[in-house]
Scaffold this motif. Structure first.
Motif, short mmCIF file in Angstrom:
data_model
loop_
_atom_site.label_atom_id
_atom_site.label_comp_id
_atom_site.label_asym_id
_atom_site.label_seq_id
_atom_site.Cartn_x
_atom_site.Cartn_y
_atom_site.Cartn_z
N THR A 1 -5.77 3.20 1.02
CA THR A 1 -5.82 2.84 -0.40
C THR A 1 -5.70 1.34 -0.54
OG1 THR A 1 -3.42 3.19 -0.56
CG2 THR A 1 -4.86 5.04 -1.17
N THR B 1 0.84 -1.20 0.00
CA THR B 1 0.00 0.00 0.00
C THR B 1 0.87 1.25 0.00
OG1 THR B 1 -0.07 -0.03 2.42
CG2 THR B 1 -1.86 -1.16 1.25
N ASP B 2 0.26 2.36 -0.33
CA ASP B 2 0.95 3.65 -0.35
C ASP B 2 0.93 4.23 1.06
OD1 ASP B 2 1.92 6.18 -0.68
OD2 ASP B 2 0.60 6.71 -2.35
N THR C 1 -3.16 1.22 -11.85
CA THR C 1 -2.19 1.54 -10.80
C THR C 1 -0.86 0.82 -11.00
OG1 THR C 1 -2.93 -0.26 -9.35
CG2 THR C 1 -4.06 1.86 -9.14
N HIS D 1 1.67 7.07 2.08
CA HIS D 1 1.24 8.46 2.10
C HIS D 1 -0.26 8.62 1.90
CE1 HIS D 1 5.45 9.48 2.06
NE2 HIS D 1 5.64 8.82 0.93
N ASN D 2 -0.91 7.50 1.53
CA ASN D 2 -2.37 7.52 1.32
C ASN D 2 -3.00 6.34 2.05
OD1 ASN D 2 -2.71 9.79 -0.71
ND2 ASN D 2 -1.22 8.50 -1.79
N PRO D 3 -3.12 6.44 3.38
CA PRO D 3 -3.70 5.34 4.15
C PRO D 3 -5.11 4.99 3.67
CG PRO D 3 -2.71 6.97 5.59
CD PRO D 3 -2.73 7.58 4.21
#
Length: 494
Positions: free
Chosen positions: A419, A412-413, A456, A415-417
């Protein structure tokens, strides 16, 4: 409680055992310690008993009456009793231990008691788990002492079933400790191998089992890459050394495995490169449905790992978990009669070089690369926080083929919880091949195929692992952070 100076690593395992043994509650507690043979379980538990004044008993393959005599004699020596302990059945023996724990509690605290090789005791006395359940039950809190009972065994399928389903001891344990093999980085330190390439070669043969570096080889370590072949001949292909028959013994030690010919056949099929159930069935000329039980049992015993395909949930690959077993089936078993006669190992080893590179070192290097991606790769390297690492196949309809990927990192990213999980990175691993831009182009093509199904995937990073290095052109291309080159130095140090 200080860990013994001669104990390598095992900081986590030692801390958990000490925490369990020194728990000050008045009730008896149960712990289960398991792991493959030769990993140092006995060393850990014996050291724990020495430091706590606990009672350690190592069972043998014996009848119930003989085991009880041995247990009574060991208990007499531990308690320094003038009169021998003689037990007619295990219920008496357990009651005696509980009483000793009660006598000791006020002055010395809880009593650690280790029953090592517990499967041997249960084989002769199947009722023993039920007797222990009763001894650890509510009545024991009133009548018994604070025993810290540790059951230890190497038969993974048996030990795993002690606490599952309707087993008598289910729900009773407050410690379930698995002592693993040393991973490739720790194994290199344990063997004291500065040369990283030599470390991979040794790990591909014996893995991270501590006993193989000491008792089984008497401390014989290859001095350099030129000494690796002679070291294999001295220690693994030598019929007078214990490593020679170790792979056979590992299988024979599993109590649930009876038709050893079938299981050796399954392992040989996997060692030959047949990693799917269909491929194994074809190799053995059997129906795929006939292999469900053997594969499950090998997986439960820790002999085989099953890994779901990254992109096909219903498709799995099977790989041998113990390097010495892979080496035996790929190199030794086909020439066993030659190896049993001293003087032929040099010829067998020379003839086996292509097989060793393609069936032993190559797949093992791929495994090390997945291990690195799982435990050591930084999120900046993978392009996110990894959730799982596996391998997989990607179909290419245009080329009417499919591409195999040695490493697939999902994650997962950070910086973007919140996602959803995506493919962070895909990788190719080559042990004895210098990687160049053609390998990069192949990974880029696979990324394009993945992007066609999931947009993605356009951000998926490309990982190239090599034990032989990279071309100058590829190194220049790796200025792009989306392209990561991992050599042996990075694999071991970063």
């Amino acid at each position: 409680m200080r860990k013994p100076d001669d104990m390598f690593d095992r900081d986590f395992e030692w801390a958990e055992l000490v925490r369990f043994a020194t728990y000050t509650g008045p009730e008896p507690t149960l712990g289960v310690v398991s792991g493959r043979r030769r990993q140092g379980k006995t060393f850990l538990l014996d050291a724990l008993c020495r430091q706590t004044g606990g009672f350690y008993f190592a069972a043998t393959e014996a009848t119930e009456a003989e085991s009880l005599r041995q247990f009574g004699a060991a208990l007499q020596r531990w308690a320094d009793a003038a009169v021998p302990f003689r037990f007619a059945h295990w219920e008496e023996a357990i009651s005696a231990v509980m009483a000793l724990a009660g006598q000791r509690a006020s002055a010395q605290g809880p009593l650690p008691v280790v029953l090592d090789e517990f499967p041997f005791l249960v084989k002769a006395s199947p009722e023993l788990p039920s007797l222990l359940q009763r001894a650890l039950g509510p009545a024991a809190r009133r009548d018994g002492g604070p025993v810290r009972l540790l059951l230890c065994g190497s038969a993974l399928s048996f030990m795993g079933n002690l606490l599952t389903g309707t087993a008598p001891l289910r729900g009773r344990a407050s410690l379930e400790l698995v002592v693993p093999t040393l991973d490739y980085r720790l194994a290199r330190r344990f063997w004291d191998l500065p040369d990283r390439k030599l470390a991979v070669l040794v790990d591909a043969v014996v893995g991270g089992t501590p006993a193989y570096a000491r008792e089984f080889t008497l401390g014989d370590t290859p001095t350099d890459q030129d000494d690796f072949g002679p070291w294999v001949i001295r220690n693994v292909l030598n019929p007078s050394r214990p490593l020679f028959r170790e792979a056979r013994f590992l299988l024979a030690e599993e109590p649930d495995i009876r038709d050893t010919a079938l299981y050796h056949g399954v392992l040989s099929a996997i060692a030959e490169g047949n990693h799917t159930r269909g491929g194994i069935a074809g190799y053995l000329q059997r129906k795929s449905t006939d292999l469900g039980h053997p594969l499950t049992l090998l997986e439960d015993s820790g002999m085989v790992d099953r890994q779901p395909d990254a992109f096909h949930a219903k498709r799995s690959t099977y790989r041998i978990a113990e390097p010495i077993v892979t080496f035996y089936h790929a190199v030794m078993r086909p020439r066993w009669s030659d190896l049993e006669r001293p003087g032929h190992a040099d010829t067998v080893w020379a003839d086996a070089q292509p097989t060793f590179r393609s069936k032993v070192v190559g797949p093992h290097f791929e495994h090390l690369c997945r291990t690195w991606a799982r435990w050591y790769a930084h999120p900046d390297t993978l392009g996110g926080t990894r959730t799982r690492i596996t391998s997989g196949t990607v179909p290419d309809p245009t080329a009417k083929t499919k591409h195999e990927l040695d490493v697939v990192a999902f994650g997962t990213d950070p910086h973007n919880p919140g996602t959803p999980e995506r493919v962070l990175a895909i990788g190719e691993a080559k042990w004895n091949e210098t990687l160049g831009t053609s390998h990069l182009a192949r990974l880029d093509r696979i990324r394009t195929l993945l992007t066609a199904k999931d947009a993605t995937a356009a951000n998926t990073r490309l990982l190239l692992f090599s034990g032989a290095g990279f071309t100058e052109e590829l190194q220049q291309a790796a200025a792009d952070p989306a392209i990561q080159l991992i050599d042996l130095e990075r694999l071991y140090e970063h």
